[in-house]
Design an enzyme around this catalytic site. Structure first.
Site, PDB file in Angstrom:
ATOM      1  N   LYS A 196      -1.999  11.440 -14.001  1.00  0.00           N
ATOM      2  CA  LYS A 196      -0.711  11.756 -13.366  1.00  0.00           C
ATOM      3  C   LYS A 196      -0.081  13.026 -13.945  1.00  0.00           C
ATOM      4  O   LYS A 196       0.822  13.594 -13.366  1.00  0.00           O
ATOM      5  CB  LYS A 196       0.249  10.574 -13.516  1.00  0.00           C
ATOM      6  CG  LYS A 196      -0.214   9.314 -12.779  1.00  0.00           C
ATOM      7  CD  LYS A 196       0.773   8.159 -12.992  1.00  0.00           C
ATOM      8  CE  LYS A 196       0.285   6.828 -12.458  1.00  0.00           C
ATOM      9  NZ  LYS A 196       0.455   6.683 -10.987  1.00  0.00           N
ATOM     10  N   HIS A 222      -7.132   0.166  -4.275  1.00  0.00           N
ATOM     11  CA  HIS A 222      -5.996   0.987  -4.736  1.00  0.00           C
ATOM     12  C   HIS A 222      -6.397   2.069  -5.726  1.00  0.00           C
ATOM     13  O   HIS A 222      -5.528   2.650  -6.372  1.00  0.00           O
ATOM     14  CB  HIS A 222      -4.939   0.118  -5.409  1.00  0.00           C
ATOM     15  CG  HIS A 222      -4.277  -0.855  -4.501  1.00  0.00           C
ATOM     16  ND1 HIS A 222      -3.089  -0.589  -3.853  1.00  0.00           N
ATOM     17  CD2 HIS A 222      -4.632  -2.094  -4.129  1.00  0.00           C
ATOM     18  CE1 HIS A 222      -2.747  -1.637  -3.131  1.00  0.00           C
ATOM     19  NE2 HIS A 222      -3.667  -2.577  -3.279  1.00  0.00           N
ATOM     20  N   LYS A 230       7.109   7.182 -13.470  1.00  0.00           N
ATOM     21  CA  LYS A 230       5.895   6.474 -13.043  1.00  0.00           C
ATOM     22  C   LYS A 230       5.177   6.067 -14.315  1.00  0.00           C
ATOM     23  O   LYS A 230       5.551   6.494 -15.407  1.00  0.00           O
ATOM     24  CB  LYS A 230       5.014   7.384 -12.183  1.00  0.00           C
ATOM     25  CG  LYS A 230       4.682   8.729 -12.843  1.00  0.00           C
ATOM     26  CD  LYS A 230       3.874   9.638 -11.921  1.00  0.00           C
ATOM     27  CE  LYS A 230       4.669  10.356 -10.860  1.00  0.00           C
ATOM     28  NZ  LYS A 230       4.351  10.004  -9.494  1.00  0.00           N
ATOM     29  N   ARG A 231       4.152   5.225 -14.199  1.00  0.00           N
ATOM     30  CA  ARG A 231       3.369   4.896 -15.383  1.00  0.00           C
ATOM     31  C   ARG A 231       2.829   6.172 -16.028  1.00  0.00           C
ATOM     32  O   ARG A 231       2.560   7.160 -15.336  1.00  0.00           O
ATOM     33  CB  ARG A 231       2.206   3.972 -15.001  1.00  0.00           C
ATOM     34  CG  ARG A 231       2.625   2.542 -14.730  1.00  0.00           C
ATOM     35  CD  ARG A 231       3.221   1.888 -15.944  1.00  0.00           C
ATOM     36  NE  ARG A 231       2.195   1.586 -16.931  1.00  0.00           N
ATOM     37  CZ  ARG A 231       1.761   0.362 -17.228  1.00  0.00           C
ATOM     38  NH1 ARG A 231       2.296  -0.694 -16.633  1.00  0.00           N
ATOM     39  NH2 ARG A 231       0.826   0.197 -18.137  1.00  0.00           N
ATOM     40  N   THR A 249       3.928   5.881  -4.384  1.00  0.00           N
ATOM     41  CA  THR A 249       4.984   5.360  -3.523  1.00  0.00           C
ATOM     42  C   THR A 249       6.358   5.854  -3.978  1.00  0.00           C
ATOM     43  O   THR A 249       7.311   5.825  -3.204  1.00  0.00           O
ATOM     44  CB  THR A 249       4.971   3.818  -3.498  1.00  0.00           C
ATOM     45  OG1 THR A 249       4.791   3.333  -4.830  1.00  0.00           O
ATOM     46  CG2 THR A 249       3.855   3.282  -2.623  1.00  0.00           C
ATOM     47  N   LYS A 274      10.105   6.963  -1.990  1.00  0.00           N
ATOM     48  CA  LYS A 274      11.473   6.547  -2.357  1.00  0.00           C
ATOM     49  C   LYS A 274      12.352   7.762  -2.574  1.00  0.00           C
ATOM     50  O   LYS A 274      13.514   7.799  -2.152  1.00  0.00           O
ATOM     51  CB  LYS A 274      11.437   5.686  -3.629  1.00  0.00           C
ATOM     52  CG  LYS A 274      10.688   4.366  -3.437  1.00  0.00           C
ATOM     53  CD  LYS A 274      10.348   3.694  -4.774  1.00  0.00           C
ATOM     54  CE  LYS A 274       9.226   2.679  -4.573  1.00  0.00           C
ATOM     55  NZ  LYS A 274       8.632   2.213  -5.843  1.00  0.00           N
TER      56      LYS A 274
HETATM   57  C1  26Q Z   1      -7.405  -4.725 -14.042  1.00  0.00           C
HETATM   58  C2  26Q Z   1      -8.213  -5.482 -14.885  1.00  0.00           C
HETATM   59  C3  26Q Z   1      -7.733  -5.936 -16.090  1.00  0.00           C
HETATM   60  C4  26Q Z   1      -6.427  -5.671 -16.446  1.00  0.00           C
HETATM   61  C5  26Q Z   1      -5.618  -4.927 -15.619  1.00  0.00           C
HETATM   62  C6  26Q Z   1      -6.107  -4.442 -14.411  1.00  0.00           C
HETATM   63  C7  26Q Z   1      -5.237  -3.640 -13.536  1.00  0.00           C
HETATM   64  C8  26Q Z   1      -3.894  -3.954 -13.370  1.00  0.00           C
HETATM   65  C9  26Q Z   1      -3.070  -3.195 -12.559  1.00  0.00           C
HETATM   66  C10 26Q Z   1      -5.734  -2.565 -12.824  1.00  0.00           C
HETATM   67  C11 26Q Z   1      -4.916  -1.805 -12.014  1.00  0.00           C
HETATM   68  C12 26Q Z   1      -3.573  -2.110 -11.858  1.00  0.00           C
HETATM   69  C13 26Q Z   1      -2.641  -1.354 -11.007  1.00  0.00           C
HETATM   70  C14 26Q Z   1      -3.004  -0.362 -10.216  1.00  0.00           C
HETATM   71  C15 26Q Z   1      -2.018   0.376  -9.430  1.00  0.00           C
HETATM   72  O1  26Q Z   1      -0.823   0.182  -9.563  1.00  0.00           O
HETATM   73  N1  26Q Z   1      -2.466   1.261  -8.541  1.00  0.00           N
HETATM   74  C16 26Q Z   1      -1.553   2.031  -7.726  1.00  0.00           C
HETATM   75  O2  26Q Z   1      -1.377   1.331  -6.501  1.00  0.00           O
HETATM   76  C17 26Q Z   1      -0.363   1.940  -5.714  1.00  0.00           C
HETATM   77  C18 26Q Z   1      -0.156   1.085  -4.486  1.00  0.00           C
HETATM   78  O3  26Q Z   1      -1.221   1.217  -3.608  1.00  0.00           O
HETATM   79  C19 26Q Z   1      -0.734   3.376  -5.358  1.00  0.00           C
HETATM   80  O4  26Q Z   1       0.365   3.956  -4.702  1.00  0.00           O
HETATM   81  C20 26Q Z   1      -1.073   4.174  -6.611  1.00  0.00           C
HETATM   82  O5  26Q Z   1      -1.561   5.441  -6.260  1.00  0.00           O
HETATM   83  C21 26Q Z   1      -2.088   3.424  -7.450  1.00  0.00           C
HETATM   84  O6  26Q Z   1      -2.305   4.114  -8.671  1.00  0.00           O
END
Ligand code: 26Q
Length: 847
Positions: free
Chosen positions: A566, A369, A560-561, A668, A672
């Protein structure tokens, strides 16, 4: 529904879907479950009673589904995800049961307001953003498509933090989502499992002369599953979301207790239970925290044991694990599962390494991702050894075999060996989870075309060269049930009146709406529905922020975050550019806009928090300035989550998808918004590219550098100062910020975000500014012509069908999982008799 055609058994009325049955059940739950007379019931009591009423109807289908899956030959998807951002359950279940309107009317007849009751639900925020929400959309689509599936994850006691804004800055507080209990889960203590952590390994030869390894753990925790039903849309399929909670082991407590150390025992108990206390609020950054690795291993170990139990229930040997389970890794967070399955097969089940490896590789598949190198998970070797000593040995063995293969295939290529190695040796040695995921999986996919291409050419290039056949691309999607049918009833009614309601489970049918774009009468209704949504959002904005916004202004939304890549700050520069225009020429003609921002910043991510401060600081100035005369409003909506999303997406005119090209894996939110008739302005990044292609060039506002242009520019030496000096408008905007105009005279406050004169602009805002402003000008012109805008809006919706998560799941089924639907027949209970399969003859099930 089927209820009317089959004979009603006495007990069936308990879970029938007729108005009378629902009303009776609801009142029953107010009395028996909540212990209240209806006249004394609180809104929460009413919500709980409604939830239990619906849950009873799910349970019947849930049990039927479990029975249907038992002993049937299909594979089952095990979707492993550290995050499931489900959003509120009640409304979605009413939609999927097909009784939303009936329940609303029944409630109204009883003087109750369904919307108010729905608002009572505290959403389970067990995810950070895109990745967690994707898992939730996929669960909905899997059930809707009648695919046998289990979602496995963590039952965090505290989900993503609650965000408030104080003095313009983000303040976090704990998310106590379980405070009123959770009617959507059933604790399944009988399926609890033990998980070992830490300690050391012992190598020995067993009495048959086999070389064996014994793992002597430092501690053991118990994993208790909590199951939630996931109902598909108008089908009987109810799949399971199984989330694990860590408990202390009795044996463990008992041991310490016997030594008379009661408080010591209790404190160990607390330590074990810390494991699933809280969701890590970082996205797109990998912090090597021990507890995080423990969380990952914990839920994966629980889930694999659970799969082995299910295999045993079906009487299938472990050697056929991969024939029964398709295990999907939602990013690398569960990738340690590859080592764990190897351990289970080799150490516990005594299989030869090669056979275990065959099973593992054929069971696992990996979805990537991210393209951000800083987001690729790595764990320092000493930490990994401390938490999972046996798994490190297994990973080193996998690595040794991998590197043997590489040496032969790429003779003499030492740097390739270093890049492919599961152990990074740049500086401190680290375990690379993406490498582990790639070697241990038979399929690897990115989440949009561009992302998958960049993955093949960049982040995972060496693996692509090793095994090109493993790679595929599956563009993300979102569920039209929650994101259109539930969240936008006004548009839903309009669409269904025009083209029927088949689109809800076959979103491609939205295309039938295209001719209506030319129908002035339809467009007027379309505009009216969307305007009502905007009025409702304006009311929400007033309630939550006190800011009054004009629903006839353009709602320009970025939710979004918060992240530098971004580029929320690019949108702010546009706001300042408009503000500057007004201040320089107060009479200027300007399309009135309301800018709505929302999103959480990781608590430890200083620059993201600074971006929130930048937004709120500009809002303070712009909203207060009488010269602006309400032509611009800027709002930061606190605590953006699924619940708010359901109010926001349907009310947006324009949506901002403005990441630096090459950085957003998919996105995503863009989908929406498009479904709800908003137009996207965006860079050629992630799924924006495919979305633009689908809705048509005229119904998407593209701008900015492309990914190859970004690389080219960087390679040739990017100089942000040149843009600053050559573009007077840009210079004016930057100067305002740097004069401290939005920071009470503090010139340095926002410098960390961009400082072109010092050649600091890591996300190329300066390079994209002119193109962005010019594109926004086109947006304003289009919005000034309502007929044209509404036509575009209808087309955006009509052509968004490809972005249903149903399409995405179908692709996973065909290309990765090789699974087909398994329809479910409802079981019924005759009064006093055991459960029976409903069949024409009503024959009792064979024992
Ligand atoms: C990893 C290690 C330690 C702590 C936290 C994490 C961690 C947690 C959440 C790393 C990444 C995330 C989330 C990533 C994320 O949301 N990515 C998004 O995924 C979506 C679905 O595929 C995409 O549409 C987005 O582009 C992408 O940013």
């Amino acid at each position: 529904m089927k209820e009317s055609v089959r004979p009603e058994h006495a007990d069936d009325t308990r879970t029938a879907l007729s108005g009378a049955s629902l009303r009776r059940a609801f009142l029953d739950h107010v009395f028996h479950t909540q212990g209240k007379l209806p006249g004394h019931a609180s809104q929460n009591d009413l919500y709980q009673a409604a939830a239990h009423t619906v849950r009873d109807r799910l349970v019947q289908r849930w049990i039927s589904t479990a029975e249907a899956y038992l002993g049937q030959p299909s594979r089952t998807v095990a979707y492993l995800s550290a995050e499931f951002l489900m959003g509120p359950h009640l409304g979605n279940n009413l939609i999927n049961l097909g009784i939303f309107d009936e329940v609303r009317e029944a409630m109204a007849a009883a003087g109750l307001d369904l919307d108010r009751i729905l608002e009572q639900e505290v959403e389970p925020g067990l995810g950070n953003g895109g990745l967690g929400r994707l898992a939730a959309c996929f669960m909905d689509s899997l059930a809707t498509l009648e695919i046998p599936a289990l979602g496995y994850g963590i039952r965090y006691e505290y989900g993503i933090f609650q965000q408030t804004i104080i003095d313009g800055m983000q303040v976090e507080s704990t998310d106590t989502w379980l405070r009123n209990g959770n009617p959507w889960e059933i604790q399944r203590s009988e399926w609890a499992v033990q998980v070992r952590l830490g300690g050391h390994t012992e190598h020995y030869t067993d009495d048959r002369g086999h070389y064996r390894v014994r793992w002597v753990p430092a501690k053991t925790v118990v994993g208790v599953p909590f199951d939630s039903p996931i109902l598909g849309y108008r089908v009987n399929t109810v799949n399971t979301l199984r989330l694990w909670r860590a408990d202390a082991t009795e044996a463990f407590d008992f041991h310490t207790f016997n030594r008379g150390d009661y408080l010591g025992a209790v404190s160990k108990k607390v330590t074990s239970e810390n494991l699933t206390k809280v969701l890590y609020p970082n996205d797109e950054t990998s912090q090597g925290k021990e507890l995080r690795l423990e969380q990952q291993y914990f839920f994966v170990a629980c889930s694999l044991q659970d799969m082995l139990r299910l295999l045993a229930v079906d009487g299938i040997p472990v050697t056929r694990f991969h024939e029964k389970f398709a295990v999907q890794l939602n990013d690398t967070h569960p990738a340690v599962g590859i080592a764990e399955l190897m351990r289970l097969l080799v150490d516990d089940h005594d299989l030869p390494w090669n056979e275990a490896w065959h099973i593992t590789q054929n069971a696992f598949a990996y979805t990537n991702h991210t393209l951000l190198p800083e987001a690729l998970e790595q764990w320092p070797l000493p930490l990994f050894a401390r938490v999972l000593p046996r798994h490190l040995e297994i990973i080193l063995e996998i690595n040794a075999r991998l590197l043997d293969e590489v040496r032969i295939r790429f003779y003499g290529d030492e740097s390739r060996l270093a890049r492919l190695s599961l152990i990074s040796e740049y500086g401190e040695k680290q375990v690379r989870m993406a490498n582990l995921a790639c070697v241990g999986s038979h399929a690897i996919n990115g989440v949009a075309e561009l992302h998958s291409r960049l993955m093949r050419e960049d982040v995972l290039k060496d693996f692509y060269e090793m095994w090109p056949e493993k790679f595929t691309s599956i563009t993300n999607g979102v569920t039209p049930r929650r994101w259109l049918a539930l969240s936008n009833p006004r548009l839903t009614r309009l669409v269904s009146e025009a083209i029927g309601d088949g689109w809800i489970s076959d979103l491609a049918q939205l295309r039938a709406l295209e001719p209506y774009a030319e129908d002035a009468g339809f467009r007027e209704q379309w505009q009216a529905a969307r305007h009502q949504n905007k009025v409702a959002l304006a009311e929400l904005v007033r309630e939550t922020t006190g800011v009054v916004v004009d629903p006839s202004s353009m709602f320009d939304v970025m939710v979004k975050r918060i992240h530098e890549y971004k580029r929320q700050h690019l949108a702010v520069l546009h706001v300042i550019a408009l503000y500057h225009r007004i201040k320089s020429d107060p009479g200027t003609e300007i399309q009135p806009r309301t800018f709505l921002f929302g999103g959480k910043a990781a608590p430890g991510y200083a620059y993201a928090k600074l971006m929130i401060r930048f937004i709120t600081s500009v809002a303070d100035v712009v909203n207060r300035d009488p010269q602006v005369r309400d032509r611009l409003k800027v709002v930061f909506l606190p605590n953006f989550n699924v619940t708010y999303g359901q109010r926001i997406y349907p009310a947006a005119d324009l949506a901002e998808q403005i990441s630096l090209a090459g950085k957003e894996a998919s996105g995503t939110g863009n989908m929406k918004f498009a479904m709800n008739g908003a137009l996207n302005i965006g860079t050629m990044d992630g799924a924006n590219i495919e979305l633009r292609e689908a809705v048509g060039n005229d119904n998407f506002f593209p701008f900015g550098l492309t990914a190859p242009e970004v690389y080219g520019l960087r390679a040739s030496g990017y100089d942000p100062a040149a843009y600053y000096h050559s573009n007077p408008q840009l210079r004016a905007v930057i100067d305002l910020v740097q004069q401290g105009f939005f920071s009470r005279g503090d010139p340095g406050l926002f410098r960390p975000l961009f400082d072109p004169q010092q050649r600091h602009d890591p996300y190329l805002l300066m390079a994209d500014f002119a193109s962005y402003i010019e594109c926004q000008e086109k947006v304003s012109q289009a919005f000034a012509e309502p007929a044209r805008w509404q036509r575009m809006s209808v087309l955006s919706c009509a052509r968004s069908g490809r972005f249903s998560s149903d399409r995405a799941i179908r692709e996973y089924c065909e290309r990765i999982w090789h699974i087909e639907p398994v329809p479910v027949r409802l079981l019924h209970r005759a009064s006093g008799a055991p459960w029976q399969v409903e069949s024409p003859a009503h024959a009792p099930r064979a024992a």
